[in-house]
Design an enzyme around this catalytic site. Structure first.
Site, short mmCIF file in Angstrom:
data_model
loop_
_atom_site.label_atom_id
_atom_site.label_comp_id
_atom_site.label_asym_id
_atom_site.label_seq_id
_atom_site.Cartn_x
_atom_site.Cartn_y
_atom_site.Cartn_z
N HIS A 185 0.83 -1.21 0.00
CA HIS A 185 0.00 0.00 0.00
C HIS A 185 0.87 1.26 0.00
O HIS A 185 0.56 2.25 0.68
CB HIS A 185 -0.99 -0.02 1.16
CG HIS A 185 -2.33 0.54 0.78
ND1 HIS A 185 -2.50 1.85 0.38
CD2 HIS A 185 -3.54 -0.04 0.68
CE1 HIS A 185 -3.78 2.04 0.10
NE2 HIS A 185 -4.43 0.91 0.27
N GLU A 319 -2.18 -0.50 -6.26
CA GLU A 319 -2.09 -1.78 -5.56
C GLU A 319 -2.21 -2.93 -6.55
O GLU A 319 -3.30 -3.25 -7.02
CB GLU A 319 -3.21 -1.86 -4.51
CG GLU A 319 -3.18 -0.69 -3.53
CD GLU A 319 -4.55 -0.44 -2.88
OE1 GLU A 319 -5.16 -1.38 -2.37
OE2 GLU A 319 -5.01 0.71 -2.91
#
Ligand code: FUC
Length: 353
Positions: A185, A319
């Site tokens: 992340h 992501e």
């Protein structure tokens, strides 16, 4: 004199445990820093062209900014797992057996649950080669910790090479059937001033994105990107796309969306995403061997304590993962991890100035 290429320094403490920051520096003076807590990728430092250095990532200089309750839901820089994204109602089947895990966002399970890989401490080993430096983070997570079935040993390897590229390798093996769909992340902002990402130019190797319901769970339908703000098939200024999203009254106020991407062939130079800061010309090409890419533009969260001014669009996450909620949409892939069948995935970034 031997050049020191791998260093570690104290980075505060969390839950009475010492947080340590490891820094790898290559022959060009480019460095990456990673924490033993949550595998946080804290910095990717490159020359700023004016004799200084700039961090391409959203980062803070003490662990407190990451762990303050307000900022935790942003998962800044963290390793996310055992699964990234949402699993509807925390329910899934593997090979005919049903499992139920606790919800941590409404009725659904998000990003590995409340105590997933993004909340763990890792053992850290280092390796120093001629052309690359590595940090190897390992942990074993079990049902008592995150409520998922099986004990899973996870090895996250960050590699910095002498071409200034970074690879994150995610390896998992388990003693029972379970899930493995990890991601990073990391949030990007390639500017060296206080700009948001509005001036960044994004290109995606994507024709479709997923239709989502009000809880951001995929419905199973793929929607064409063409003629919508989701069309990044050519280099597109994010500020323009974000403005279009706002004009269309999208409740999120920006992107929190799942793009179907062509898994990268690195030899053929097929990145899933290319991100460039138009003002500085700094550019990242991202390669991922999986079919999903979540683009999250940090819409409206105010996160103080980081190296960018808190506010909407102060950085963005890319992501790379297998499309989420596969247990309910087998056509998206299979994120099951079975004993005897270890799995590994890679994300690679190339940097250009
Ligand atoms: C992305 C989003 C979520 C969440 C998180 C921080 O994965 O899909 O909505 O806010 O990032």
């Amino acid at each position: 004199m031997v050049t020191v290429k791998i260093e570690h320094t104290s980075f505060g403490s969390y839950e009475d445990r010492a947080v340590v920051k490891y820094t790898l520096t290559n022959d060009n003076g480019v460095s990456i820093s990673v924490l033993n807590f949550a595998g946080i990728w804290q910095a990717y430092m490159v020359p700023d062209g004016r004799g200084g250095q700039v961090n391409l990532l959203l980062g803070a200089d003490n662990v407190a900014a990451y762990t303050t309750p307000n900022n935790v839901p942003l998962y800044v820089g963290r390793i996310v797992g055992r699964f990234g994204g949402r699993i509807a109602k925390g329910q899934f089947d593997i090979d005919g057996s049903s499992y139920q895990i606790p919800a941590n966002e409404g009725e659904n399970s998000l990003h590995g649950g409340a105590n997933g890989l993004s909340q763990q401490f890792y053992d850290v080993a280092t390796s120093q080669g001629q052309e690359q430096l590595q940090l190897i983070l390992t942990t074993t997570i079990g049902t008592a910790t995150d409520q998922l079935p099986g004990n899973e040993t996870v090895k996250i390897t960050y590699t910095l090479d002498n071409h200034n590229g970074v690879t994150i390798d995610f390896a998992g093996r388990a003693d029972a059937k379970t899930l493995f769909n990890p991601t990073t992340h990391a949030y990007w902002n390639l500017a060296s001033d206080s700009s948001t990402i509005q001036g960044h130019v994004l290109t995606l190797n994507s024709t479709y994105h997923l239709e989502l319901d009000d809880e951001k769970i995929p419905t199973g339908r793929k929607l064409l990107n063409k003629n919508t703000p989701f069309d990044f098939s050519r280099p597109t200024v994010l500020g323009t796309a974000l403005q279009e999203m706002q004009e269309q009254g999208v409740a999120e106020g920006g992107f929190d969306d799942i793009f179907v991407v062509l898994p990268s062939n690195r030899l053929a130079h097929e990145p899933v995403a290319t991100l460039m800061d138009a003002a500085s010309g700094r550019k990242i090409k991202m390669y991922s061997d999986r079919n999903g890419l979540v683009v999250y533009t940090a819409n409206g969260q105010h996160a103080d304590g980081f190296n960018r001014s808190a506010g909407q669009w102060f950085a963005m996450a890319l992501e790379g993962q297998t499309l989420p909620d596969t247990p309910h949409h087998p056509q998206f892939g299979d994120i099951s991890l079975r004993p005897g069948y270890p799995q590994h995935y890679q994300i690679h970034y190339d940097y250009f100035a």
